[in-house]
Design a protein around this motif. Structure first.
Motif, short mmCIF file in Angstrom:
data_model
loop_
_atom_site.label_atom_id
_atom_site.label_comp_id
_atom_site.label_asym_id
_atom_site.label_seq_id
_atom_site.Cartn_x
_atom_site.Cartn_y
_atom_site.Cartn_z
N ARG A 89 1.12 -1.20 0.39
CA ARG A 89 -0.14 0.34 0.44
C ARG A 89 0.45 0.82 -0.25
O ARG A 89 1.92 1.34 1.23
CB ARG A 89 -0.64 0.03 1.09
CG ARG A 89 -2.03 -0.96 1.29
CD ARG A 89 -2.52 -1.79 2.57
NE ARG A 89 -3.74 -0.59 2.67
CZ ARG A 89 -4.18 -0.27 3.62
NH1 ARG A 89 -4.70 -1.18 4.28
NH2 ARG A 89 -5.59 0.64 4.09
N ARG A 91 1.02 5.47 -0.21
CA ARG A 91 0.56 6.43 0.59
C ARG A 91 0.81 7.13 -0.57
O ARG A 91 1.53 7.98 -1.18
CB ARG A 91 1.69 7.18 1.72
CG ARG A 91 0.79 6.69 3.20
CD ARG A 91 1.36 7.23 4.35
NE ARG A 91 2.63 6.57 4.47
CZ ARG A 91 2.83 5.29 4.99
NH1 ARG A 91 1.46 5.00 5.80
NH2 ARG A 91 3.80 4.97 5.18
N LEU A 118 -6.75 3.47 0.60
CA LEU A 118 -5.93 3.98 -0.02
C LEU A 118 -5.53 4.87 1.68
O LEU A 118 -6.00 5.46 2.31
CB LEU A 118 -6.84 5.52 -0.63
CG LEU A 118 -5.65 6.41 -0.65
CD1 LEU A 118 -4.65 6.01 -1.40
CD2 LEU A 118 -6.56 8.33 -1.19
N LEU A 119 -4.42 4.92 1.54
CA LEU A 119 -3.17 6.19 2.48
C LEU A 119 -2.93 6.96 2.34
O LEU A 119 -2.62 6.66 1.38
CB LEU A 119 -2.36 5.19 3.06
CG LEU A 119 -2.33 3.61 4.22
CD1 LEU A 119 -1.31 2.31 4.11
CD2 LEU A 119 -3.56 3.40 5.51
N MET A 120 -2.88 8.03 2.90
CA MET A 120 -2.63 9.05 3.04
C MET A 120 -1.82 9.68 3.71
O MET A 120 -1.45 9.38 5.18
CB MET A 120 -4.42 10.19 3.02
CG MET A 120 -4.97 9.75 2.05
SD MET A 120 -6.22 10.79 2.04
CE MET A 120 -5.42 11.52 0.74
N ASP A 121 -0.39 11.03 3.31
CA ASP A 121 0.45 11.57 4.07
C ASP A 121 0.05 12.83 3.26
O ASP A 121 0.00 13.34 2.28
CB ASP A 121 1.72 11.19 3.10
CG ASP A 121 2.86 11.97 3.55
OD1 ASP A 121 2.21 12.61 4.68
OD2 ASP A 121 3.95 11.67 3.33
#
Lengths: 300, 300
Positions: A89, A91, A118-121
């Protein structure tokens, strides 16, 4: 093709802020990470990282990061089409203003992140600075108040965040006993988010005051409200942070008083994203546009 | 003596982030500010500012800033003894962690700032990074979790901020149907403040999990809570941000659920300040120490 193992090492060093942490994240030794960076630099003929004043990518390094991020976005589309591909995954790095993150942003993208895994930064930048980070390739998209797209990117209008000036009742009694006079504005401490924050200046200009004013610097949306509640100053707080409804981390009713009912400062918000971000970015953009219509005011 | 007009120009350029803004703040033209900086650099024989990747002080420039800040503190003491001296107001630059700023900090220093006419420039740094900025002379004091004073500084214990892991009810049902298993931790997105934030790792270690885990990066105390409420992940939230009392920007009751009642992660907080900060800094320190006793938990 580029050697993406080397780019992955660069991404991870920048993201984790160190070689040792990058090694832990990648399941490599620190020296293996360091070797990958050196190899990347020797192929490129120039450094990709500087260590002073702190560890960060050089301009060349940032160009590589930007490229790698676009490739990751395209890979995400591919994995959607071929689910058997590995499930690692990535980001997505987004620049946005602190007040959006502190108010409507979670509600806007929560469901999408869950559905898409979804991973967010998230990187907080004042409205005008985020776009520079996008131009520099540091972020994949940017939520800011500029409607001027950078080369290669698209820009859509999301909606408006209106701001008003708030202060504690006792603070107003002390510093504005005779109303909003020029002399009072010269003495009364304001609370300003950061050196790029112009909301306070715009408010004062709308009040007819153009001189200097004393201010605290407080780069925290919630801290902003707390300092105002502690009587330290008056500050521009977005309407959607004031109130008492269930979905808001509400300011307790009656604690804060509106300094000038007649003056609202608008911050229109725009979404900037790379034109070749692929299908995934298009879907994310549609989600955010819908949320903007629902959660923000119309742009005047 | 040094030419403090030149140092003042440097301070203002760094604080406002540009020559034009510095000129506005000082009532000078942009080119007058620029000339002062050039003169300072020619006397020093080296640059005090770099422009890339953004405008900031060089190591030599930072040493000058640190010196100027200590001089300003001493001047403040002097003005207290000789009130006839001009009333220009300096800003005290402090590094602190975002969660303190979002919770108890305003209440701790609000009255002191009002009584002393003190303006603050608050810089958010993760607990362990602020101290480095202090060592580099970038801040006059630092609120962080280290109890190791830097050379020339003192360090006192203020109190403890206990953290627990919180998530939305639906998120827990989805990602932890069988409780806090290793497999669930591998899949369930966490919310992490930044690359230096180790709270999540400490929580997981206390739960007996030591592997990798997916996470969002969200450098905002309030954003943290909003993302958790939107079901995007679980995150470490300080006890003093949860609740429903009048003085807290409270998380609505029942929205968030404690992931593991048995695990609390402690963050002890310490106040670092320069030994020669003068009487003013001593009084500020006493104020903060009292507030720490009243508003924080005892250090275990």
């Amino acid at each position: 093709m580029l050697d993406y193992k080397l780019l992955e090492a660069l991404i991870t060093v920048v993201e984790t802020g160190g070689f040792e942490r990058a090694g832990m994240a990648l399941g490599l030794s620190q020296s293996a990470v360091s070797q990958r960076i050196k190899l990347l630099e020797s192929r490129l003929g120039q450094p990709v990282l500087t260590r002073h004043p702190h560890l960060q990518a050089t301009p060349a390094g940032r160009r590589l990061l930007n490229h790698a991020q676009q490739v990751q976005l395209l890979e995400r589309d591919l994995r959607r089409q071929i689910p058997a591909l590995s499930e690692d995954r990535t980001r997505l790095r987004i620049a946005l203003n602190a007040d959006s993150l502190a108010t409507w942003w979670g509600e806007a993208i929560g469901a999408f992140c869950q559905e898409e895994g979804l991973l967010m930064d998230m990187v907080i930048e004042d409205q005008d600075v985020g776009l520079r980070r996008m131009r520099e390739g540091d972020v994949a998209a940017c939520l800011c108040s500029s409607d001027q797209p950078v080369a290669g990117a698209r820009c859509i209008a999301l909606g408006n965040m209106p701001y008003r000036a708030w202060a504690h009742r006792n603070y107003i009694a002390r510093f504005f006993p005779d109303g909003l006079t020029a002399q009072a504005f010269q003495e009364a401490p304001a609370i300003v988010f950061g050196p790029h924050d112009q909301l306070q200046h715009r408010f004062l200009a709308q009040c007819g005051y153009h001189g200097r004013f004393p201010y605290h610097l407080c780069p925290s949306a919630e801290g902003f409200v707390r300092l105002a509640m502690a009587g330290m100053g008056y500050g521009m707080i977005p309407d959607n942070m004031i109130g008492d409804n269930r979905t808001t981390l509400a300011v307790p009713e009656g604690e804060l008083v509106n300094l000038n009912q007649a003056v609202t400062v608008d911050v229109p918000l725009y979404w900037h994203y790379w034109r070749h971000g692929g299908d995934f970015m298009e879907r994310l953009t549609r989600t955010i546009a819908r949320a903007g219509s629902a959660l923000l005011e119309p742009i005047r």
